[in-house]
Design a protein around this motif. Structure first.
Motif, mmCIF file in Angstrom:
data_model
loop_
_atom_site.group_PDB
_atom_site.id
_atom_site.type_symbol
_atom_site.label_atom_id
_atom_site.label_comp_id
_atom_site.label_asym_id
_atom_site.label_seq_id
_atom_site.Cartn_x
_atom_site.Cartn_y
_atom_site.Cartn_z
ATOM 1 N N ARG A 121 -17.774 -7.135 -0.102
ATOM 2 C CA ARG A 121 -17.373 -7.036 -1.502
ATOM 3 C C ARG A 121 -16.772 -5.682 -1.853
ATOM 4 N NH1 ARG A 121 -22.178 -10.048 -1.862
ATOM 5 N NH2 ARG A 121 -23.437 -8.175 -2.255
ATOM 6 N N ARG A 122 -17.066 -4.668 -1.044
ATOM 7 C CA ARG A 122 -16.564 -3.328 -1.373
ATOM 8 C C ARG A 122 -15.608 -2.752 -0.331
ATOM 9 N NH1 ARG A 122 -19.213 0.142 1.868
ATOM 10 N NH2 ARG A 122 -21.228 -0.472 2.748
ATOM 11 N N PHE A 123 -15.601 -3.322 0.877
ATOM 12 C CA PHE A 123 -14.733 -2.782 1.923
ATOM 13 C C PHE A 123 -13.632 -3.776 2.240
ATOM 14 C CE2 PHE A 123 -13.642 -2.155 6.468
ATOM 15 C CZ PHE A 123 -13.164 -0.853 6.383
ATOM 16 N N ARG A 124 -12.407 -3.389 1.962
ATOM 17 C CA ARG A 124 -11.257 -4.259 2.196
ATOM 18 C C ARG A 124 -10.402 -3.796 3.357
ATOM 19 N NH1 ARG A 124 -12.408 -8.711 -0.920
ATOM 20 N NH2 ARG A 124 -13.254 -8.058 -2.945
ATOM 21 N N GLY A 125 -10.905 -2.860 4.127
ATOM 22 C CA GLY A 125 -10.120 -2.291 5.198
ATOM 23 C C GLY A 125 -9.564 -0.942 4.796
ATOM 24 N N PRO A 126 -8.635 -0.404 5.573
ATOM 25 C CA PRO A 126 -8.056 0.905 5.249
ATOM 26 C C PRO A 126 -7.480 0.918 3.841
ATOM 27 C CG PRO A 126 -7.391 0.192 7.434
ATOM 28 C CD PRO A 126 -8.090 -0.965 6.812
ATOM 29 N N VAL A 127 -7.753 1.973 3.106
ATOM 30 C CA VAL A 127 -7.289 2.078 1.723
ATOM 31 C C VAL A 127 -6.069 2.986 1.653
ATOM 32 C CG1 VAL A 127 -9.627 1.761 0.856
ATOM 33 C CG2 VAL A 127 -8.745 4.065 1.189
ATOM 34 N N SER A 128 -5.342 2.852 0.566
ATOM 35 C CA SER A 128 -4.225 3.751 0.278
ATOM 36 C C SER A 128 -4.597 4.581 -0.940
ATOM 37 C CB SER A 128 -2.953 2.953 0.006
ATOM 38 O OG SER A 128 -1.927 3.805 -0.465
ATOM 39 N N TYR A 129 -4.358 5.884 -0.841
ATOM 40 C CA TYR A 129 -4.658 6.771 -1.954
ATOM 41 C C TYR A 129 -3.504 6.852 -2.953
ATOM 42 C CZ TYR A 129 -8.966 8.428 0.190
ATOM 43 O OH TYR A 129 -10.237 8.493 0.707
ATOM 44 N N GLY A 130 -2.445 6.073 -2.727
ATOM 45 C CA GLY A 130 -1.329 6.064 -3.657
ATOM 46 C C GLY A 130 0.007 6.011 -2.951
ATOM 47 N N ARG A 131 1.055 6.163 -3.735
ATOM 48 C CA ARG A 131 2.399 6.209 -3.166
ATOM 49 C C ARG A 131 2.570 7.496 -2.369
ATOM 50 N NH1 ARG A 131 3.554 5.558 -8.551
ATOM 51 N NH2 ARG A 131 4.569 7.621 -8.488
ATOM 52 N N PRO A 132 3.551 7.530 -1.446
ATOM 53 C CA PRO A 132 3.760 8.734 -0.639
ATOM 54 C C PRO A 132 3.874 10.012 -1.451
ATOM 55 C CG PRO A 132 5.050 6.937 0.257
ATOM 56 C CD PRO A 132 4.441 6.431 -1.014
ATOM 57 N N ASP A 133 4.592 9.954 -2.582
ATOM 58 C CA ASP A 133 4.734 11.168 -3.384
ATOM 59 C C ASP A 133 3.427 11.570 -4.044
ATOM 60 O OD1 ASP A 133 5.017 8.790 -4.906
ATOM 61 O OD2 ASP A 133 5.831 9.943 -6.584
ATOM 62 N N GLU A 134 2.589 10.551 -4.372
ATOM 63 C CA GLU A 134 1.303 10.844 -5.005
ATOM 64 C C GLU A 134 0.332 11.475 -4.014
ATOM 65 O OE1 GLU A 134 1.129 7.295 -8.367
ATOM 66 O OE2 GLU A 134 0.378 6.912 -6.347
ATOM 67 N N VAL A 135 0.248 10.916 -2.816
ATOM 68 C CA VAL A 135 -0.692 11.473 -1.843
ATOM 69 C C VAL A 135 -0.204 12.817 -1.318
ATOM 70 C CG1 VAL A 135 -1.650 9.243 -1.166
ATOM 71 C CG2 VAL A 135 0.318 10.147 0.060
ATOM 72 N N ALA A 136 1.105 13.041 -1.319
ATOM 73 C CA ALA A 136 1.623 14.338 -0.890
ATOM 74 C C ALA A 136 1.109 15.452 -1.789
ATOM 75 C CB ALA A 136 3.153 14.329 -0.885
ATOM 76 N N ALA A 137 0.939 15.131 -3.073
ATOM 77 C CA ALA A 137 0.433 16.130 -4.018
ATOM 78 C C ALA A 137 -1.044 16.440 -3.799
ATOM 79 C CB ALA A 137 0.652 15.641 -5.450
ATOM 80 N N MET A 138 -1.729 15.577 -3.012
ATOM 81 C CA MET A 138 -3.160 15.792 -2.750
ATOM 82 C C MET A 138 -3.396 16.606 -1.485
ATOM 83 S SD MET A 138 -4.523 11.887 -3.343
ATOM 84 C CE MET A 138 -3.881 10.852 -4.642
ATOM 85 N N ASP A 139 -2.336 16.929 -0.746
ATOM 86 C CA ASP A 139 -2.504 17.663 0.510
ATOM 87 C C ASP A 139 -3.285 18.946 0.301
ATOM 88 O OD1 ASP A 139 -1.130 15.797 1.903
ATOM 89 O OD2 ASP A 139 0.665 17.009 2.249
ATOM 90 N N LEU A 140 -4.171 19.234 1.289
ATOM 91 C CA LEU A 140 -4.850 20.530 1.297
ATOM 92 C C LEU A 140 -3.947 21.537 1.979
ATOM 93 C CD1 LEU A 140 -8.536 19.630 2.241
ATOM 94 C CD2 LEU A 140 -7.596 20.135 -0.005
ATOM 95 N N ILE A 141 -3.580 22.564 1.289
ATOM 96 C CA ILE A 141 -2.667 23.569 1.834
ATOM 97 C C ILE A 141 -3.462 24.624 2.595
ATOM 98 C CG2 ILE A 141 -0.862 25.222 1.306
ATOM 99 C CD1 ILE A 141 -0.227 22.271 0.657
#
Length: 513
Positions: free
Chosen positions: A493-513
């Motif tokens: 009910r809670r695990f659907r497989g690998p998740v996406s954290y968003g569109r490429p541009d959205e996840v790029a903004a989450m990168d740890l620098i």
């Protein structure tokens, strides 16, 4: 996010355009931000799988089993045959790794390659991989502790190895390996580079010494000598069991896949790391097997020894030289355990990132100081120690728990390869691919995995007693039962497989620098 990620193909396999292989862009396209530091170069990625396969550790640990299950004929020709089969498995895995270069590796690609029930495919693959890797870390540490005590006994004959001492030494080894993995990935990369040269230099020293120092060697025809001391009357069955000697050695090459997010140009360097590690291990391992086989003096004495390769060294080289070479073997085992724990940690990190483990938010966190998943490191350490602990009371109990190591790993290898075969032409390969050979190579790989897994679960000694019983089917059954109950109780009910954290541009903004 699309169900399958299309990574642009290189113009030729092995000569990829760097622009097309932007590591962060590939990771963002799969829905993940960059949290780990890319410090692994091509050699480093190869080094981790080469170190986990670890021909010195594997051959010295399982040589005695091969001596009694088939003898020289199976040790030598079985090594050649099984190495070829494992290379098929590695090549098929490498093609998948090029398409999905993430730390999640097997479970991530299984979730993406499945047409239906993506969460279930990913769930079972991830847990088989997790248990197999934890068992591998525990078993490698235990083997190292056993050889440490063998060295101590040779040095100080009054020392008496005990189960309690073996467990304590194993625990110390695993904790020290955890400390090494706690610091920067650069340190792990350096240690893995050292381990490659340790293995190759050690191989040259051991083989050269076995060629030069003994007064006599067996003739070349001795490699066809067949022995069946398994207790079973069927020589064919005994010989098939002997193939497990090589299969035990060739595990853990998914380490290159798990290190993808810390490898530069991962879509090419990770698959190359897998195939090169298997190929070089096959060649160098055959040389070591031949050197040991042709140096056997008294076959019955060696086959009945507690550590047959050590007995070969003592008989042919003398006690002093044998002890020196034994230090090389112990060092190889320690490097093997270190690399295995590193791979184990990255699988935990990725599996938790997708919410598949209890306390996931803890285990996929990354230390801002070291840029390593420190909490995942220590979860791997604790789980490995938990598997080692039953050895305090019974070696049979310990063997029962870690026996699932190889079966769990190879079944986890088979799932994404099988799912890639089912997709057929719908599979979108990465820059490193097998072209029209992808499907036949994958078919051979899955067939071999299924056949070898059956061998691992059959009785391996007769008469069958509580000590000689093969507990692998029971251990595997327990793992699958727990995973199934957990899946139907809550996980589906809670695990659907690998998740996406968003569109490429959205996840790029989450990168740890």
């Amino acid at each position: 996010m699309s169900e399958r990620i299309s990574v642009p193909r290189a113009r030729t396999r092995g000569e990829a355009d760097p622009v097309l292989l932007d590591d962060d862009a590939t990771l963002h396209a799969m829905g993940y931000p960059r949290k780990l530091t890319r410090r692994f170069k091509a050699f480093d990625n190869f080094a981790i799988s080469f170190t986990i396969i670890n021909i010195i550790s594997g051959i010295f640990s399982g040589f005695g089993f091969g001596l009694n299950a088939g003898g020289p004929r199976i040790l030598v020709f079985g090594w050649i045959g099984v190495s070829v089969m494992v290379l098929f498995v590695g090549a098929a895995m490498a093609e998948v790794a090029s398409a999905y270069p993430t730390s999640g590796a097997l479970y991530f690609s299984a979730g993406k390659l499945a047409r239906r029930h993506k969460g279930a495919w990913s769930w079972y693959t991830g847990w088989l991989n997790f248990v197999g890797q934890v068992g591998g870390t525990a078993a490698t540490g235990y083997a190292a502790a056993t050889f440490v005590q063998a060295f101590i006994t040779l040095q100080w004959p009054s020392y008496e190895p005990t189960a309690h001492r073996t467990v304590l030494i194993t625990a110390l080894i695993i904790v020290l390996q955890g400390l090494a993995n706690t610091y920067t990935v650069h340190l792990v990369a350096v240690l893995n580079r050292i381990s490659v040269w340790w293995l190759l230099t050690g191989l040259v020293i051991i083989v050269s010494t076995l060629i030069v120092m003994p007064d006599q060697h067996r003739s070349a025809s001795f490699v066809t000598h067949f022995v069946n001391n398994t207790g079973f009357t069927s020589g064919l069955y005994g010989g098939l069991l002997g193939l497990l000697f090589t299969s035990w050695t060739f595990t853990g090459f998914d380490g290159s896949f798990h290190m993808s997010e810390e490898t530069v140009r991962a879509t090419v360097n990770a698959p190359r790391g897998i195939t090169r590690a298997i190929g070089y291990s096959a060649i160098t391992g055959l040389i070591l097997v031949l050197a040991l086989v042709l140096s056997i003096h008294d076959y019955d004495r060696v086959a009945g020894a507690s550590a047959p390769p050590v007995q070969i060294l003592i008989d042919g080289l003398g006690l002093g030289t044998a002890k020196a070479l034994l230090l090389i073997v112990i060092g190889a085992m320690l490097f093997c355990g270190l690399a295995n724990l590193t791979s184990n940690t990255r699988q935990i990190f990725a599996f938790s990132r997708d919410g598949a483990m209890p306390g996931s938010r803890w285990w996929h966190s990354v230390s801002p100081r070291t840029r390593t998943p420190v909490k995942a490191v220590w979860l791997a350490v604790v789980c490995s120690l938990a598997l080692v602990l039953p050895g305090w009371w019974s070696h049979t109990a310990f063997t029962a728990i870690v026996s699932v190591n190889v079966v769990g790993l190879f079944l986890a290898y088979a799932v994404p390869i099988f799912l890639r075969l089912r997709l057929g032409d719908e599979f979108q390969p990465g820059p490193w691919h097998l072209g029209r050979w992808g499907r036949p190579v994958g078919a051979v790989a899955v067939t071999w995995i299924l056949l070898s897994s059956v061998l691992f679960m059959l009785p391996q000694a007769s008469p069958i007693t509580a000590d000689s019983f093969n507990y692998a089917p029971i251990a595997l059954g327990v793992v699958l039962l727990v995973a199934t109950v957990w899946w139907f109780a809550t996980a589906r009910r809670r695990f659907r497989g690998p998740v996406s954290y968003g569109r490429p541009d959205e996840v790029a903004a989450m990168d740890l620098i």
